[in-house]
Design an enzyme around this catalytic site. Structure first.
Site, mmCIF file in Angstrom:
data_model
loop_
_atom_site.group_PDB
_atom_site.id
_atom_site.type_symbol
_atom_site.label_atom_id
_atom_site.label_comp_id
_atom_site.label_asym_id
_atom_site.label_seq_id
_atom_site.Cartn_x
_atom_site.Cartn_y
_atom_site.Cartn_z
ATOM 1 N N SER A 70 -5.154 1.748 1.058
ATOM 2 C CA SER A 70 -4.935 3.052 1.902
ATOM 3 C C SER A 70 -4.259 3.718 0.889
ATOM 4 C CB SER A 70 -4.311 2.802 3.183
ATOM 5 O OG SER A 70 -3.968 4.039 3.468
ATOM 6 N N TYR A 76 3.238 -0.426 7.459
ATOM 7 C CA TYR A 76 1.855 -0.159 7.056
ATOM 8 C C TYR A 76 1.813 0.372 5.440
ATOM 9 C CZ TYR A 76 -3.045 1.323 6.776
ATOM 10 O OH TYR A 76 -4.061 1.468 6.580
#
Length: 240
Positions: A140, A162
């Site tokens: 990501s 995250y």
């Protein structure tokens, strides 16, 4: 199954990016081992994909579960050409590093980093026997410094665990690719970009899931002289 039919294992494929990657690979004629944490979810998801698709129960956070799943793969089909590490955990957007519940953060790291690491280790013996082995990790931009919208310093500290976990995944990919250089195993991370995998994503400018998954499939089907140790989006290098 023909021995010439390539075999891919996709983790976290009950829905979203993983499910679409499974669909696209199956459409290319691959045998896809579609995995999900719960066996029922894997069976249901596999039933919605046309082509050669088999369900596989695989909880990436469970050492015993990973061992059982890989033993099943080793028994039948008995080989593996591509591992797509897609399974991931997210956090509430409001989470910050200074106030994060560290038990919750640890759970995110266990899925995103250690789950990926665990499954890759378990799959390597089969991958080493493949003529064209590939490891793809769905990364990501949230774990990079280059993403102008969602990068590590672009979110004001939001979704801390995250982003930190995805930065660690990038480090894992670079380290593993260096170790495996010369073995034929290509290891790359792919950011699918912001995709419409959850309600309201379209309002944030998310693109169709099929578009995000295409970059993952690109990395899974690289030629033998393709890149390794890289971080890509839509087949193009992305800063990390």
């Amino acid at each position: 199954m023909e021995q010439s039919q390539p075999v891919a294992l996709v983790t976290g494929a009950a829905r979203g990016i993983g499910h679409e990657v499974a669909r696209q690979l199956a459409a290319r004629g691959w045998l896809v081992l579609l995995s999900a944490r719960r066996a029922e979810a894997a069976v249901e998801a596999a039933g919605s994909v046309a082509g050669s698709v088999r369900p596989l129960a695989l909880d990436t956070t469970s050492p015993d579960g990973v061992a059982r799943a890989m033993a099943e793969v080793e028994a039948d089909p008995g080989r593996l050409d591509v591992l797509v590490n897609n399974a991931a955990a997210f956090v509430d957007w409001s989470e910050t590093a200074s106030t994060a519940d560290l038990d919750a953060a640890r759970a995110v790291l266990d899925t995103n980093l250690f789950g990926t690491w665990r499954v890759t280790q378990a799959a390597l013996p089969l991958l080493r026997a493949s003529a064209h082995p590939r490891v793809v990790v769905v990364g990501s931009g949230a774990g990079s410094h280059a993403d102008p919208a969602f990068g590590l310093t672009a979110r004001g500290g939001a979704a801390a665990s995250y982003g930190i976990s995805k930065a660690a995944v990038g480090a894992l990919v670079a380290t593993l690719a260096t170790e495996l250089a010369g073995t034929g195993i290509l290891v790359n991370a792919v950011c699918p970009g912001l995709t419409a995998t959850y309600p309201g994503a379209e309002a944030m400018g998310a693109r169709p899931v099929a578009d995000g998954a295409a970059g993952v499939v690109w990395a899974a089907t690289l030629p033998d002289d393709g890149p390794t140790g890289g971080f890509f989006r839509d087949g193009q290098p992305l800063g990390w």
